[in-house]
Design a protein around this motif. Structure first.
Motif: not given
Length: 813
Positions: A538-556, A559-564
């Protein structure tokens, strides 16, 4: 690690479950000395050699160097100042990038997750490049596979290899099965033997084949490269035209060479690359001071474009730890405490939830022996174990393990207050195996486990900042929706009062629901990835923050993956940015830094491209008119330094809070082209009027052209610097006073070959410059250039989608 332990027993208990095998310290040292180590460490910066080559061995430096030699041979040394400035630019660029490299490399070492291996029969942790061939590597949930090799020990080990194969389902691994670098552990634990290390590992081979230092797409760098390619193609015909004209119109060879050099040098936007590099490098250093590790440099640019931020709840909005508040027993009298202790003891790699339960129960053995165990996974949302005569027990989400009824309603009621709820249930004999296979089995509720989560109080200010900046925050959590909504409400997130259960989401309505809602519970790892994709579609630039293994696919996928920093090794490996101190409140400062870098580079690009446009136009007009080029190189060096070089340095490092929109190239062209045309036409008009007047000498005509071009270039600087602040106004005034000082001081005037012989010519040139500046201001304000382009049908809109924020990109003051 699983329960609270006395300090004296810590080392012995840590090594109690270490499998047999591994290397001795002497063997590991010998293999490392033989080059059999995992030396393919991920690079966060270019090597020193690459930095030197990238800044020194450029086509523009080669061109500037050649022109410098020509001036030294045929002209005066004052006209070779552009060569000295180019050398200084290169030195500054190299030093800034080396400074950024030191910062990145230092943070990379601090933030790198160490790898547990078996050495001398004990568990020790080594850096990733300390792993050697034959090492026995220990893994648990959340760890990434760093090298290739066969599994030696499997305790219900499951890997997600989707980043390598594209297959979504976790893959069970038994002893003898191969694991490859790039996968990560989603459940269970175990050990594997390092059989392929360094550049022989699968993921390292893929990286080398891709030959990529940075994988994040950069519209900015791509746009600048397009500008440079275009200028390179124009340099040849325009340079030839100018050179031929100078040789035909000049009185001697030296004058012809110097005139041709002056025109060609001005066309080269060599400072644009320098300022871009400096802005990126300073951004890296500033983020490094805030303990933010940038793993891919273009990530700084993506920060400026983010308009949707997806966050996980645990570890982001809440502190990583939890506290066991109470246990609510259900039904008949069951050995709840014993079952919980036994489940904790049976878990080979307890997560934060299990550790909170263990700490709350206190010390003491489990007492039961586990016949088999099923580790927790985000897809199942439960873990369990079979204890023989004591039965099969499960611990997990109440809405998964409990039937509809009073107990589940109580869990939902407590969860809606922000508490974390778990259910303990007993399965009939063999029920654990049936549940693991996907079959439905009747469970007997035993207890509700109530855990208190600790919201980060400082996260409220961060969420408020994003709301003010128009950045939508979406909370994607695997927990019960009401509990997630309660935590988000405490922190003041807009829309937190309407949490959404992601189990009811379909692919068809995913995008619409994401636009309307802010909080989602019971989100699976695969759904997180699909949600990121839906927002991007839908045209958004998306950043994703996470720290667990369940966040890996979304972080990858983001557009910007942010890990703790304290997160799993897998999340930190795929993220472009790592918050080493786990401080979510650093995100507003991180986003501001991205906006500062990108917004300022765009201003600087306008300055340099304006110069290129008027240099090309002047060269063409002079060539067609058959008159000598109106400038010496030293004239253009003076003008460029005072209206572009020095101001660009300050503008590139100035504060800038504007969110950057897509369309870097058309936005810059929509300013630089009309501004460059105005400067070129007005300067040539003033120069031609002076040439056509009798009784004037060529040196005076050059001074007239220099005065006209400086006035217009200074006005362009005013337009780019708007809205004017006190320091910007002071900067522009100082540049104007410096030029006035050069004109007024006889030694400086002689040095720059300025001759004030005809006031009338200078006055006419100044009036032409003022009039052209006013027309340029009106043209940009009304977007005449964009409307003309639209009428000619060269583009769908006036070089931008939403009126002309592009034609007038820096506010109307």
């Amino acid at each position: 690690m699983r329960t609270a332990r006395a300090a004296g027993d810590e080392m012995g208990e840590e090594n109690a479950g270490v499998p047999q095998g591994g290397l001795s310290s002497a063997e590991a040292a010998a293999r490392r000395a033989s080059g059999l180590s995992n030396d393919a460490r991920r690079r966060t910066s270019r090597s020193v050699g690459e930095i030197l080559r990238a800044n020194v061995l450029t086509r523009f430096n080669a061109l500037i160097g050649s022109l410098f030699v020509l001036v030294m041979v045929f002209g005066q040394w004052q006209d070779g100042l552009f060569g000295v400035i180019a050398l200084a630019n290169t030195v500054i660029g190299v030093s800034q990038e080396l400074r950024a490299k030191r910062t990145l490399d230092r943070l990379a070492v601090v933030g790198e997750q160490r790898v547990p291996v078996v050495r001398d029969g004990r568990r020790v942790e080594v850096p990733q490049d300390g792993v050697v061939l034959g090492d026995l590597i220990l893994v648990e949930a959340g760890d990434r596979i760093v090298v290739d090799g066969p599994v030696a020990v499997s305790r219900s080990l499951e890997l997600d290899e989707s980043l390598l194969t594209g297959e979504a389902d976790p893959v069970p691994k038994e002893p003898g099965d191969e694991v490859r670098s790039g996968g990560f552990v989603v459940a269970g634990g175990g050990a594997y033997t390092a059989a392929a290390v360094g550049r022989d590992a699968y993921a390292a081979r893929l990286s080398e084949e891709a030959s990529r230092f940075t994988r994040t797409r950069s519209e900015l760098l791509e746009g600048i490269d397009r500008f440079l390619r275009g200028v390179t193609w124009l340099l040849v015909p325009v340079g030839v035209l100018l050179a031929v004209n100078q040789f035909l119109s000049a009185d001697d060879l030296s004058e012809a060479v110097v005139g041709a050099v002056a025109g060609v040098v001005t066309m080269v936007p060599e400072g644009l690359v320098l300022m871009t590099g400096i802005a990126f490098a300073v951004g890296v250093v500033r983020l490094g001071r805030r303990r933010c590790l940038v793993q891919e440099l273009p990530a700084i640019e993506v920060l400026a474009r983010v308009d949707v931020l997806c966050v996980d709840k645990t570890g982001t909005l809440t502190e990583p730890g939890m506290d066991l508040e109470r246990i609510i027993r259900l039904g008949r009298d069951l050995p709840v405490d014993a079952a919980l202790r036994a489940l904790v003891a049976a878990d080979p790699s307890p997560n934060r939830t299990m550790r909170a339960v263990a700490d709350g129960l206190g010390g003491g053995p489990g007492g039961w022996s586990a016949m088999c165990a099923v580790p927790f996974s985000s897809a199942r949302k439960w873990s369990g174990a079979s204890f023989g005569e004591h039965g099969d027990w499960l611990l997990g989400a109440p809405d998964v393990l409990l039937p509809r009824g009073e107990a589940r309603e109580e869990a939902e009621r407590l969860g809606a207050t922000g508490l974390r709820m778990l259910a303990l249930a007993k399965a009939p004999g063999g029920g654990l195996a049936e549940l693991e296979g996907g079959a439905e089995t009747a469970l007997e509720p035993a207890a509700l486990i109530v855990l208190a989560q600790r919201p980060r109080p400082e996260a409220r200010d961060a969420l408020r900042y994003f709301a003010e900046q128009g950045v939508a925050v979406k909370v994607l959590s695997g927990d019960e929706p009401a509990s997630v909504g309660a935590i988000a409400s405490v922190l003041g997130l807009h829309g937190a009062d309407r949490p959404y259960d992601a189990r009811g989401l379909t692919a068809a309505d995913l995008g619409d629901v994401l636009e309307e809602r802010s909080v989602f519970g019971r989100v699976t790892p695969r759904q997180k990835q699909e949600m990121v994709r839906a927002l991007q579609s839908r045209g958004h630039t998306v950043a994703m923050t996470g720290d667990g293994v369940n966040d890996v696919l979304a972080l990858k996928e983001a557009d910007l993956g942010v890990a703790m920093g304290s997160g799993s090794g897998a999340t930190r490996a795929v993220a472009q940015l790592v918050l080493l101190d786990d401080d979510f409140t650093a995100m507003p400062r991180v986003v501001l830094e991205g906006r500062r870098v990108l917004g300022n580079i765009e201003r600087v690009a306008n300055l340099f491209l304006t110069k290129t446009v008027y240099a090309i136009l002047l060269s063409v007009l002079v060539g067609l008119a058959g008159v000598p080029f109106p400038f010496l190189p030293r004239h253009l060096t003076l003008i460029s330094a005072l209206t572009i070089g020095i101001p660009a340095f300050f503008l590139a490092l100035a504060p800038n809070r504007e969110r950057v929109r897509p369309g870097f190239v058309p936005r810059v062209l929509s300013f630089a082209v009309p501004a460059g045309l105005a400067c070129g036409v007005a300067t040539f008009a003033g120069y031609r009027l002076a040439v056509d007047r009798p009784y004037t000498v060529f040196a005076e005509n050059r001074t007239t052209a220099t005065l006209a071009l400086f006035l217009l270039a200074l006005w362009v600087l005013v337009l780019i610097a708007r809205p004017l602040t006190r320091w910007k106004a002071l900067l522009i005034a100082v540049m104007g006073l410096c030029f006035a000082a050069v004109v007024a001081d006889p030694p400086l005037r002689r040095f720059f070959a300025l001759h004030l012989g005809d006031p009338r010519n200078d006055a006419v040139a100044a009036l032409i410059a003022v009039g052209t500046g006013a027309v340029l201001w009106l043209a940009l304000r009304q977007d005449w250039y964009g409307r003309a382009a639209d009428l000619l049908g060269r583009i769908r809109r006036p070089l931008c989608p939403d009126h002309c924020g592009y034609g007038w990109p820096y506010g109307k003051g």
